[in-house]
Design a protein around this motif. Structure first.
Motif, PDB file in Angstrom:
ATOM      1  N   ILE A  25      -3.869   9.906  -3.763  1.00 53.84           N
ATOM      2  CA  ILE A  25      -2.743   9.920  -2.921  1.00 53.84           C
ATOM      3  C   ILE A  25      -2.575   9.837  -2.179  1.00 53.84           C
ATOM      4  O   ILE A  25      -1.797   9.145  -2.119  1.00 53.84           O
ATOM      5  CB  ILE A  25      -2.486  12.005  -3.298  1.00 53.84           C
ATOM      6  N   LEU A  26      -3.843  10.165  -1.446  1.00 56.74           N
ATOM      7  CA  LEU A  26      -2.961   9.516   0.183  1.00 56.74           C
ATOM      8  C   LEU A  26      -3.762   8.025   0.585  1.00 56.74           C
ATOM      9  O   LEU A  26      -2.691   7.044   1.084  1.00 56.74           O
ATOM     10  CB  LEU A  26      -4.356  10.417   1.608  1.00 56.74           C
ATOM     11  N   ALA A  27      -4.344   7.722   0.030  1.00 53.70           N
ATOM     12  CA  ALA A  27      -4.321   5.917  -0.115  1.00 53.70           C
ATOM     13  C   ALA A  27      -3.319   5.190  -1.139  1.00 53.70           C
ATOM     14  O   ALA A  27      -2.657   4.133  -0.664  1.00 53.70           O
ATOM     15  CB  ALA A  27      -5.529   5.665  -1.167  1.00 53.70           C
ATOM     16  N   LEU A  28      -2.976   6.181  -2.523  1.00 52.85           N
ATOM     17  CA  LEU A  28      -1.831   5.561  -2.609  1.00 52.85           C
ATOM     18  C   LEU A  28      -0.669   5.106  -1.943  1.00 52.85           C
ATOM     19  O   LEU A  28       0.720   4.421  -1.990  1.00 52.85           O
ATOM     20  CB  LEU A  28      -1.663   5.968  -4.112  1.00 52.85           C
ATOM     21  N   VAL A  29      -0.072   6.505  -1.547  1.00 50.83           N
ATOM     22  CA  VAL A  29       0.718   6.160  -0.401  1.00 50.83           C
ATOM     23  C   VAL A  29       0.815   5.318   0.595  1.00 50.83           C
ATOM     24  O   VAL A  29       1.923   4.750   0.971  1.00 50.83           O
ATOM     25  CB  VAL A  29       1.530   8.279  -0.152  1.00 50.83           C
ATOM     26  N   GLY A  30      -0.567   5.534   1.012  1.00 52.46           N
ATOM     27  CA  GLY A  30      -0.459   4.694   2.108  1.00 52.46           C
ATOM     28  C   GLY A  30      -0.599   2.956   1.676  1.00 52.46           C
ATOM     29  O   GLY A  30       0.277   2.280   2.788  1.00 52.46           O
ATOM     30  N   VAL A  31      -1.104   3.082   0.354  1.00 57.01           N
ATOM     31  CA  VAL A  31      -0.132   1.245   0.382  1.00 57.01           C
ATOM     32  C   VAL A  31       0.801   0.636   0.311  1.00 57.01           C
ATOM     33  O   VAL A  31       1.472  -0.151   0.414  1.00 57.01           O
ATOM     34  CB  VAL A  31      -1.116   1.399  -0.934  1.00 57.01           C
ATOM     35  N   VAL A  32       2.130   1.984  -0.443  1.00 51.46           N
ATOM     36  CA  VAL A  32       2.999   1.615  -0.810  1.00 51.46           C
ATOM     37  C   VAL A  32       3.631   1.836   0.821  1.00 51.46           C
ATOM     38  O   VAL A  32       4.421   1.352   0.534  1.00 51.46           O
ATOM     39  CB  VAL A  32       3.821   3.095  -1.882  1.00 51.46           C
ATOM     40  N   LEU A  33       3.496   2.651   1.245  1.00 53.33           N
ATOM     41  CA  LEU A  33       4.004   2.314   3.350  1.00 53.33           C
ATOM     42  C   LEU A  33       3.809   1.127   3.661  1.00 53.33           C
ATOM     43  O   LEU A  33       4.653   0.394   4.127  1.00 53.33           O
ATOM     44  CB  LEU A  33       3.650   3.931   3.753  1.00 53.33           C
ATOM     45  N   ALA A  34       2.037   1.291   3.916  1.00 53.03           N
ATOM     46  CA  ALA A  34       2.004  -0.301   3.823  1.00 53.03           C
ATOM     47  C   ALA A  34       3.068  -1.919   3.354  1.00 53.03           C
ATOM     48  O   ALA A  34       3.352  -2.345   4.280  1.00 53.03           O
ATOM     49  CB  ALA A  34       0.623  -0.909   3.860  1.00 53.03           C
ATOM     50  N   VAL A  35       3.583  -2.011   2.244  1.00 49.64           N
ATOM     51  CA  VAL A  35       3.719  -2.923   1.728  1.00 49.64           C
ATOM     52  C   VAL A  35       5.399  -3.170   1.973  1.00 49.64           C
ATOM     53  O   VAL A  35       6.425  -3.865   2.651  1.00 49.64           O
ATOM     54  CB  VAL A  35       3.874  -2.559  -0.195  1.00 49.64           C
ATOM     55  N   LEU A  36       5.927  -1.504   1.919  1.00 52.11           N
ATOM     56  CA  LEU A  36       7.471  -1.605   2.092  1.00 52.11           C
ATOM     57  C   LEU A  36       7.629  -2.050   3.604  1.00 52.11           C
ATOM     58  O   LEU A  36       8.047  -2.389   3.802  1.00 52.11           O
ATOM     59  CB  LEU A  36       7.785  -0.131   1.596  1.00 52.11           C
ATOM     60  N   GLY A  37       6.849  -1.684   4.759  1.00 51.02           N
ATOM     61  CA  GLY A  37       6.994  -1.282   6.293  1.00 51.02           C
ATOM     62  C   GLY A  37       6.249  -3.269   6.235  1.00 51.02           C
ATOM     63  O   GLY A  37       7.443  -3.577   7.274  1.00 51.02           O
ATOM     64  N   GLY A  38       6.017  -3.663   5.496  1.00 49.80           N
ATOM     65  CA  GLY A  38       5.073  -5.135   5.890  1.00 49.80           C
ATOM     66  C   GLY A  38       6.648  -5.992   5.160  1.00 49.80           C
ATOM     67  O   GLY A  38       6.339  -7.162   5.315  1.00 49.80           O
ATOM     68  N   THR A  39       7.380  -5.545   4.388  1.00 46.49           N
ATOM     69  CA  THR A  39       8.315  -6.199   4.056  1.00 46.49           C
ATOM     70  C   THR A  39       9.535  -5.839   5.066  1.00 46.49           C
ATOM     71  O   THR A  39      10.917  -6.871   5.136  1.00 46.49           O
ATOM     72  CB  THR A  39       9.157  -5.681   2.787  1.00 46.49           C
TER      73      THR A  39
END
Length: 51
Positions: free
Chosen positions: A26-40
């Motif tokens: 769960i933490l890894a998936l949330v981190g990836v989603v936040l990183a992708v959204l923040g990168g855009t």
């Protein structure tokens, strides 16, 4: 958050503790989603950067 998720996932797999595996995923998936959204450049929760 991604690193913490991966660490919990590995510890959970080695120690055979399913709750740690679940929390790690769960933490890894949330981190990836936040990183992708923040990168855009999208603002998340009123913030442009999460660091």
């Amino acid at each position: 958050m991604i690193i913490l998720g991966v660490i919990l996932l590995l510890v959970g797999l080695v120690a055979d503790i399913s709750i740690l595996v679940t929390l790690g995923v769960i933490l890894a998936l949330v981190g990836v989603v936040l990183a992708v959204l923040g990168g855009t450049g999208r603002a998340i929760g009123g913030r442009r950067h999460w660091f």
